[in-house]
Motif scaffolding. Structure first.
Motif, PDB file in Angstrom:
ATOM      1  N   GLU A  40      33.372  -2.179  -6.946  1.00  0.00           N
ATOM      2  CA  GLU A  40      34.067  -2.248  -8.099  1.00  0.00           C
ATOM      3  C   GLU A  40      33.549  -1.338  -9.105  1.00  0.00           C
ATOM      4  OE1 GLU A  40      31.058  -5.939  -8.963  1.00  0.00           O
ATOM      5  OE2 GLU A  40      33.597  -6.445  -8.423  1.00  0.00           O
ATOM      6  N   LEU A  55      35.270   1.173 -11.596  1.00  0.00           N
ATOM      7  CA  LEU A  55      34.925   0.944 -13.443  1.00  0.00           C
ATOM      8  C   LEU A  55      34.563   2.352 -13.710  1.00  0.00           C
ATOM      9  CD1 LEU A  55      34.763  -0.342 -15.641  1.00  0.00           C
ATOM     10  CD2 LEU A  55      32.222  -0.641 -15.479  1.00  0.00           C
ATOM     11  N   ARG A  85      38.033   4.065 -14.342  1.00  0.00           N
ATOM     12  CA  ARG A  85      39.257   3.741 -14.439  1.00  0.00           C
ATOM     13  C   ARG A  85      39.039   4.110 -16.549  1.00  0.00           C
ATOM     14  NH1 ARG A  85      37.878  -2.315 -14.606  1.00  0.00           N
ATOM     15  NH2 ARG A  85      37.276  -1.734 -16.901  1.00  0.00           N
ATOM     16  N   SER A 116      43.767   0.803 -22.473  1.00  0.00           N
ATOM     17  CA  SER A 116      44.453  -0.960 -21.368  1.00  0.00           C
ATOM     18  C   SER A 116      43.683  -0.140 -20.009  1.00  0.00           C
ATOM     19  CB  SER A 116      45.681  -0.714 -21.427  1.00  0.00           C
ATOM     20  OG  SER A 116      46.152  -1.823 -20.461  1.00  0.00           O
ATOM     21  N   LEU A 159      39.460  -0.753 -20.042  1.00  0.00           N
ATOM     22  CA  LEU A 159      39.052  -2.189 -20.211  1.00  0.00           C
ATOM     23  C   LEU A 159      39.521  -3.306 -19.918  1.00  0.00           C
ATOM     24  CD1 LEU A 159      39.054  -2.491 -25.216  1.00  0.00           C
ATOM     25  CD2 LEU A 159      37.787  -1.646 -23.091  1.00  0.00           C
ATOM     26  N   GLY A 160      40.404  -2.969 -18.950  1.00  0.00           N
ATOM     27  CA  GLY A 160      41.529  -3.731 -18.389  1.00  0.00           C
ATOM     28  C   GLY A 160      42.146  -4.722 -18.674  1.00  0.00           C
ATOM     29  N   VAL A 161      42.689  -5.149 -19.944  1.00  0.00           N
ATOM     30  CA  VAL A 161      43.472  -5.513 -20.404  1.00  0.00           C
ATOM     31  C   VAL A 161      44.614  -5.123 -20.841  1.00  0.00           C
ATOM     32  CG1 VAL A 161      43.179  -6.461 -22.549  1.00  0.00           C
ATOM     33  CG2 VAL A 161      41.126  -5.270 -22.465  1.00  0.00           C
ATOM     34  N   PRO A 213      46.450  -4.094 -17.493  1.00  0.00           N
ATOM     35  CA  PRO A 213      46.419  -3.016 -17.536  1.00  0.00           C
ATOM     36  C   PRO A 213      47.785  -2.423 -17.093  1.00  0.00           C
ATOM     37  CG  PRO A 213      45.495  -4.220 -15.163  1.00  0.00           C
ATOM     38  CD  PRO A 213      45.580  -5.943 -17.438  1.00  0.00           C
ATOM     39  N   GLU A 230      45.552  -7.396 -10.004  1.00  0.00           N
ATOM     40  CA  GLU A 230      44.861  -8.536 -10.798  1.00  0.00           C
ATOM     41  C   GLU A 230      44.210  -9.888 -11.058  1.00  0.00           C
ATOM     42  OE1 GLU A 230      46.946  -7.588 -14.904  1.00  0.00           O
ATOM     43  OE2 GLU A 230      48.779  -5.760 -14.512  1.00  0.00           O
ATOM     44  N   PRO A 231      43.176  -9.732 -11.702  1.00  0.00           N
ATOM     45  CA  PRO A 231      42.695  -9.129 -13.022  1.00  0.00           C
ATOM     46  C   PRO A 231      41.653  -8.239 -12.387  1.00  0.00           C
ATOM     47  CG  PRO A 231      41.100 -11.573 -12.517  1.00  0.00           C
ATOM     48  CD  PRO A 231      42.724 -11.072 -11.473  1.00  0.00           C
ATOM     49  N   TRP A 232      41.256  -6.733 -12.837  1.00  0.00           N
ATOM     50  CA  TRP A 232      40.800  -5.597 -12.285  1.00  0.00           C
ATOM     51  C   TRP A 232      39.235  -6.161 -12.595  1.00  0.00           C
ATOM     52  CZ3 TRP A 232      43.307  -0.854 -14.848  1.00  0.00           C
ATOM     53  CH2 TRP A 232      44.507  -0.515 -13.983  1.00  0.00           C
ATOM     54  N   SER A 265      36.571  -6.430 -15.881  1.00  0.00           N
ATOM     55  CA  SER A 265      37.442  -5.804 -16.474  1.00  0.00           C
ATOM     56  C   SER A 265      37.292  -6.227 -17.621  1.00  0.00           C
ATOM     57  CB  SER A 265      38.849  -5.507 -16.315  1.00  0.00           C
ATOM     58  OG  SER A 265      39.144  -7.299 -15.973  1.00  0.00           O
TER      59      SER A 265
END
Length: 128
Positions: free
Chosen positions: A2, A6, A9, A59, A62-64, A66, A121-123, A126
């Motif tokens: 993970e 990150l 990302r 996006s 932050l993984g918001v 995505p 999701e969720p990533w 994030s």
């Protein structure tokens, strides 16, 4: 694993965030370049694509939301690649090579974006 995701990302989203910032801080130069490529309403196009890049890059980073962010990047990448880097239309060999490199880079970025659509999701790690 993970943490590697990150890091990816951060690198990928950060690339688009910086590009988006450049659309606003270098808008005059980018507008001239877009105009030279025949883009209609080039200033609006530069600012609009800058917004796509900022929102999409943030996006992903932050993984918001995505998937929405990735789709914004796809909406940016497809027309930009085909219009701004249409190397097959360029007569000058040096500029043709520059456009071909950017065309191929954008294809790779597009491939990465499409791959991200399949990450559940969720990533991990994030804010989303």
């Amino acid at each position: 694993m993970e943490y590697l995701f990150l890091l990816g990302r951060i690198l990928y989203g950060g690339f688009f965030l910086m590009s988006g910032l450049n659309h606003f801080t270098q808008s005059a130069a980018m507008t001239g370049y877009a105009q030279s490529k025949g883009v209609p309403a080039p200033k609006l196009a530069v600012l609009g694509t800058g917004l796509l890049l900022l929102l999409g890059g943030a996006s992903v980073l932050l993984g918001v939301a995505p998937r929405v962010g990735v789709l914004l990047l796809v909406v940016f990448l497809v027309p930009t690649t085909l219009v701004m880097h249409a190397y097959w239309k360029v007569q000058d060999a040096q500029w043709r090579q520059v456009d071909q490199i950017n065309f191929m880079k954008n294809l790779a970025l597009l491939g990465a974006a499409l791959s991200l659509l399949f990450v559940p999701e969720p990533w991990p790690l994030s804010l989303g």
